[in-house]
Each structure stands twice: as C-alpha cells, then as structure tokens.
Design an enzyme around this catalytic site. Structure first.
Site, mmCIF file in Angstrom:
data_model
loop_
_atom_site.group_PDB
_atom_site.id
_atom_site.type_symbol
_atom_site.label_atom_id
_atom_site.label_comp_id
_atom_site.label_asym_id
_atom_site.label_seq_id
_atom_site.Cartn_x
_atom_site.Cartn_y
_atom_site.Cartn_z
ATOM 1 N N HIS A 25 66.519 -4.175 23.686
ATOM 2 C CA HIS A 25 66.947 -2.771 23.618
ATOM 3 C C HIS A 25 67.308 -2.379 22.182
ATOM 4 O O HIS A 25 67.090 -1.243 21.776
ATOM 5 C CB HIS A 25 68.167 -2.549 24.534
ATOM 6 C CG HIS A 25 67.852 -2.720 25.984
ATOM 7 N ND1 HIS A 25 67.690 -1.662 26.849
ATOM 8 C CD2 HIS A 25 67.634 -3.841 26.724
ATOM 9 C CE1 HIS A 25 67.413 -2.108 28.068
ATOM 10 N NE2 HIS A 25 67.379 -3.438 28.011
ATOM 11 N N ASP A 123 70.711 4.570 24.907
ATOM 12 C CA ASP A 123 69.887 3.837 25.857
ATOM 13 C C ASP A 123 70.125 4.425 27.250
ATOM 14 O O ASP A 123 71.242 4.815 27.596
ATOM 15 C CB ASP A 123 70.291 2.352 25.839
ATOM 16 C CG ASP A 123 69.252 1.480 26.525
ATOM 17 O OD1 ASP A 123 68.503 0.798 25.805
ATOM 18 O OD2 ASP A 123 69.172 1.491 27.778
HETATM 19 C C1 UDX Z 1 64.084 -7.026 28.432
HETATM 20 C C2 UDX Z 1 63.160 -6.258 29.399
HETATM 21 O O1 UDX Z 1 62.399 -7.092 30.191
HETATM 22 C C3 UDX Z 1 62.330 -5.274 28.655
HETATM 23 O O2 UDX Z 1 61.246 -4.783 29.368
HETATM 24 C C4 UDX Z 1 63.273 -4.213 28.264
HETATM 25 O O3 UDX Z 1 62.610 -3.086 27.753
HETATM 26 C C5 UDX Z 1 64.227 -4.855 27.256
HETATM 27 O O4 UDX Z 1 64.881 -6.003 27.802
HETATM 28 P P1 UDX Z 1 63.457 -8.992 26.585
HETATM 29 O O5 UDX Z 1 63.639 -10.259 27.296
HETATM 30 O O6 UDX Z 1 64.399 -8.696 25.504
HETATM 31 O O7 UDX Z 1 63.305 -7.724 27.537
HETATM 32 O O8 UDX Z 1 61.941 -9.034 26.030
HETATM 33 P P2 UDX Z 1 61.104 -8.008 25.208
HETATM 34 O O9 UDX Z 1 61.210 -6.613 25.719
HETATM 35 O O10 UDX Z 1 59.747 -8.553 25.164
HETATM 36 O O11 UDX Z 1 61.779 -8.041 23.764
HETATM 37 C C6 UDX Z 1 61.919 -9.206 23.024
HETATM 38 C C7 UDX Z 1 61.835 -8.865 21.551
HETATM 39 O O12 UDX Z 1 62.210 -10.028 20.820
HETATM 40 C C8 UDX Z 1 60.445 -8.463 21.085
HETATM 41 O O13 UDX Z 1 60.509 -7.373 20.200
HETATM 42 C C9 UDX Z 1 59.925 -9.704 20.346
HETATM 43 O O14 UDX Z 1 59.071 -9.438 19.261
HETATM 44 C C10 UDX Z 1 61.210 -10.327 19.855
HETATM 45 N N1 UDX Z 1 61.043 -11.793 19.752
HETATM 46 C C11 UDX Z 1 60.803 -12.530 20.870
HETATM 47 C C12 UDX Z 1 61.108 -12.381 18.516
HETATM 48 O O15 UDX Z 1 61.295 -11.710 17.491
HETATM 49 N N2 UDX Z 1 60.935 -13.727 18.445
HETATM 50 C C13 UDX Z 1 60.722 -14.520 19.522
HETATM 51 O O16 UDX Z 1 60.614 -15.739 19.378
HETATM 52 C C14 UDX Z 1 60.653 -13.897 20.795
#
Ligand code: UDX
Length: 463
Positions: A25, A123
């Site tokens: 978020h 949010d």
């Molecule tokens: C959750 C929900 O599932 C998502 O749909 C909602 O909108 C936000 O919260 P989350 O587990 O945080 O999601 O995953 P994601 O939405 O994919 O965000 C993860 C973020 O961390 C991405 O921007 C990704 O680029 C970043 N990340 C992930 C890294 O920078 N490094 C990593 O090793 C893994």
C-alpha cells in the site's frame, strides 16, 4: 523505465496523503504522491511510525507521524510487526484514530506558511478518514491499491458469508472445485482463501464501501484497457468519479519506498544467466507459507534444471527465522544455479532479460509489475485479493498458469515446464507481450492513463 510528467498545474496548492502502512500500500501511495508532485502540488504525507518509509528518499515531501507516537500505549506497542497480527493496526486505528487525525488536519489547514490544502488522499482501507474530512469540509479522495475486478467480489463478502460459501472445507473436493454461481469465473476454493474471518471482513468491507461512496473520487492503480468491462460496471453501480491512471510504478519505481533493503548483488548474477532462463519466485510483503510448503518449493526448484532466484523474506516461513528448514543437500544439489535473497529489487529483476517467469502470490503490485515487463506468471495466491487476481491472470487474460493443487513439488515442476518449455508458454508470452504494449500506449501522450492523470489534476485543482 520511468515516464516523464512535466506540466506544472498544481502550483501553490498542497495535497495531504495518508497511506496504509504496509509495503503493498505504501509503494503505490508514494508513487502517486510523486506523480502529483511532478504536476506542481506540494506534498504532505501522514504516516504511522510503524513501517515508516525512509524519509531521506523523499526530501521534497513533508512527513508527519500520527496515531502511534506514544511508545507506552499498549494498544499498539505490543502488536506484532509481521504476519497477520500486524494487520490489527488497521482495525485499531479505524476505531480510535479520528480525534488525532482531526487534530493533525486542523493544524495543517491552519498553517499560513505552507500552500493551502486542496484535498486529502487516503488508502481505501482507512475508512474512518471520511467523517473526519467531512467535519473539516475537506474533500477526500480514495486510493484503491488493488484491481478493479476484485472490488465487486469484496463487496459480496457479506453475501458469501450469509450463503455459507466461506466455510466450505477443503475435504469436500467437488464443492471446493465448483464455480461460484454469482461469479462463475471463480471457484469456491478461490473465495474461501479471501478471508479466515468472514464476519469481521464483511463488516470492514461494508464500512470501506460506504465511505468510498461518500468520497469525492476514487483513484485506481490500473489502466483502462486491462479492466475495461469492470470499469463500465463500476461506473454504473458507483457514481463517484473514478480515475484509472496506473500502473504508477511505470513513472516511479518501488525501490525508494522499500521497507527492506533490496539485495542489488543479485543483478550481476542475473547478468550471467541465459536470456529468459530464470524462474523468479517471490510472494510479496505479507504472505506466509508453512514449513512443509517451503520444503516443497525447495524440492520443486531443485528438481528442475533451470536457474532460479527465490525471495525468502525473513519471517515468511511459519516457525522459522529464515531458511533454516531447507531440505538437506539443497545447497549441494543447486550450487550456483539458484540464489536465495531476503528481498530483491523486484522491478529490475522482472525487467532483466534473463528472467523467464515469475512465480508470484499475485499481489496487485506484483501482477502489474509482471505485466509491464511481459513476464509470464505461475500463480500461488494466498489471501484477500490475490486469489481473484490470480484467476484473472490464469483464466481470463491467460498470461500465467495456476498452481491448482497448492504448493507441492510435482505440480511445481509441471507448472514451470508448461510456462518455460512448452508451446503453451510461448502463447502465454505472446499474450502478455500484447498487454505490455497496451500499458505503454495507455501511458503515452493521449493514452487512457495519461488522460486520466490530467483529469485527476484538473479535478483536484477545481476544489
Ligand atoms: C497486498 C495485496 O495482495 C495487494 O494486492 C494489495 O494491493 C497490497 O497488499 P503485497 O503482499 O504487499 O500485497 O504484494 P504486492 O501488491 O505485490 O506488493 C509488493 C511490493 O513489494 C511490490 O511493489 C514489489 O515490487 C515489492 N517487492 C516485492 C520488492 O521490492 N522486493 C521483493 O523481493 C518482493
């Protein structure tokens, strides 16, 4: 990677943004803040001390910390910082944060040495903020960080609960695999994953929806061409103005708001791998797996012949600190073919020519980041919106394959083979390349996201 936005129309006006303090978020909210800054607005960020981003990466923003400034307040000081327990803050601050937020906003509105405030952007999950904004006659816009199509499904949680859909047991296989009558695209096994607390989630979602309806507008981190039919349905059911100006990370990467240090050393290892050969594995910022699932992943990756990069976030494996429960001989079997890191520079990894597929939990940011780089997905959704996002990836857009039977080594090997070696994988790659093109068109001058950003700026300027 980064798109430029140059027209400065919001000069001498300020926007206050208030992200939910979790990685998935924080990233889109700070990216949105950067976008609005690039359009000439001054930016103030309200944030909790919990999970605060590195403010030195944002010298152009003003940060104010609210809601958890008292280290002795037992309501939040003892809450876990990771895992499902960490999300208790969302309920707590929605229940008891109004007075403090009102006080902070009154201070901001009274400041004579800063530009006047145009609006508050929060949010969607901060539903308590609408009544506070109303009491100060301050327009509130909502940022919804997930997909548009998951929205009506969230809204149906109270209905699913009443119908008993969310209590089905995995043991009753035929029910579990059947389609949900109200949303035939989804299976019962998808919607039971959304929440383990249907009553609580139903009440929460009802509050969130009511306060979104009462807001001045909704900003979505998506683009029109990806979710056109959902956008049409939304505009019929939800008259609040909507803006689809994503994907935000195409303007500003997530690295500056990363809460964990990204392991950059992995990029030189990727440089040595053949094109489109690496399986990239990451389950985002919050999802957790059991020790036995962790071992199945390890066996699945060890059994294939391809290079892999596996993100194991500390605390991701229940009962383990990090990777201590890896199977015996794993390192010997894998050698330099596989790398495990605590956190990766994900956007750079996905954009790297060596990356061949992304085994993901289908958080919305990860899903968008994969689409933008044209990287096919293997889907292992965990909770909330992820099972719905994953169904769209595998069954609607057909740009990935679902691990239908959970995390176990034979299914893993088969899924990797389908995506990386079979004809099916080539077709998937073609389809996701088309979507990648559509994203680029939508962000270019005259494209739908480009236009929607300008509409949003005009709308805010009209307050
Ligand atoms: C959750 C929900 O599932 C998502 O749909 C909602 O909108 C936000 O919260 P989350 O587990 O945080 O999601 O995953 P994601 O939405 O994919 O965000 C993860 C973020 O961390 C991405 O921007 C990704 O680029 C970043 N990340 C992930 C890294 O920078 N490094 C990593 O090793 C893994």
């Amino acid at each position: 990677m980064e798109k430029q936005t140059d027209t400065k129309v919001g000069c001498h006006r300020r926007i206050i943004l208030f992200p939910l303090p979790y990685q998935g978020h924080i990233n889109p909210m700070l990216q949105l803040a950067n976008l609005l800054y690039s359009k000439g607005f001054s930016i103030t960020i309200l944030h909790t001390n919990f999970n605060k981003p590195k403010t030195s990466n944002y010298p152009h923003f003003t940060f104010r910390f609210i809601l958890d400034n008292d280290p002795h307040d037992k309501r939040y000081s003892k809450l876990p910082s990771q895992g499902l327990g960490s999300f208790a803050r969302i309920i707590l601050f929605n229940e008891c944060g109004a007075d403090e937020l009102r006080h902070q906003l009154e201070l901001e509105l009274s400041k004579k040495d800063e530009p006047p405030v145009s609006c508050l952007v929060t949010d969607a999950l901060w539903h308590f903020t609408q009544s506070v904004a109303d009491s100060l006659s301050l327009p509130r816009l909502v940022l919804r960080t997930s997909s548009l199509f998951s929205f009506p499904i969230y809204a149906s949680i109270p209905l699913f609960h009443d119908l008993g859909y969310l209590n089905l047991s995995e043991n009753n296989h035929s029910d579990y695999e059947a389609s949900v009558p109200e949303y035939p695209l989804l299976k019962f096994k998808d919607i039971v994953k959304i929440t383990s607390n249907p009553q609580g989630m139903g009440d929460f979602v009802t509050n969130m929806l009511n306060q979104m309806k009462a807001s001045s507008g909704i900003i979505w981190n998506t683009f029109k061409e990806l979710e056109e039919s959902s956008l049409e349905t939304l505009s019929q059911d939800f008259p609040t103005p909507s803006f689809t100006l994503g994907p935000f990370h195409k303007y500003f990467p997530a690295s500056s708001s990363s809460l964990i240090e990204q392991d950059q050393t992995i990029l030189s290892w990727l440089d040595k791998q053949p094109p489109k050969s690496v399986v990239y594995v990451s389950y985002g910022s919050g999802a957790r797996i059991t020790e036995s699932e962790f071992q199945e992943v390890a066996h699945g990756l060890a059994n294939i012949s391809l290079p892999f990069l596996w993100v194991v976030r500390p605390g991701m494996v229940t009962g383990s600190e990090w990777v201590e429960s890896l199977p015996e001989n794993f390192k010997e079997r894998v050698g330099d073919r596989g790398r495990i890191v605590k956190w990766s520079p994900q956007q750079e990894v996905l954009a790297h020519p060596a990356t061949g597929c992304f085994w993901t939990h289908n958080g919305w940011n990860s899903t968008l980041e994969s689409i933008c780089e044209g990287v096919p997905m293997i889907c292992s959704p965990c909770y909330v919106d992820q099972p719905v996002n994953a169904r769209y990836v595998s069954d609607v857009w057909k740009i990935g394959v679902m691990l239908e039977d959970g995390i176990e080594r034979v299914g893993i090997e088969m899924a990797i083979k389908r995506v990386m070696m079979d004809k099916e994988g080539e077709e998937i790659r073609e389809r996701i390349s088309c979507l990648k093109e559509k994203v680029n068109v939508s962000l270019d001058e005259g494209g739908s996201s480009f236009q929607s950003l300008n509409n949003l700026v005009d709308y805010i300027s009209s307050f």
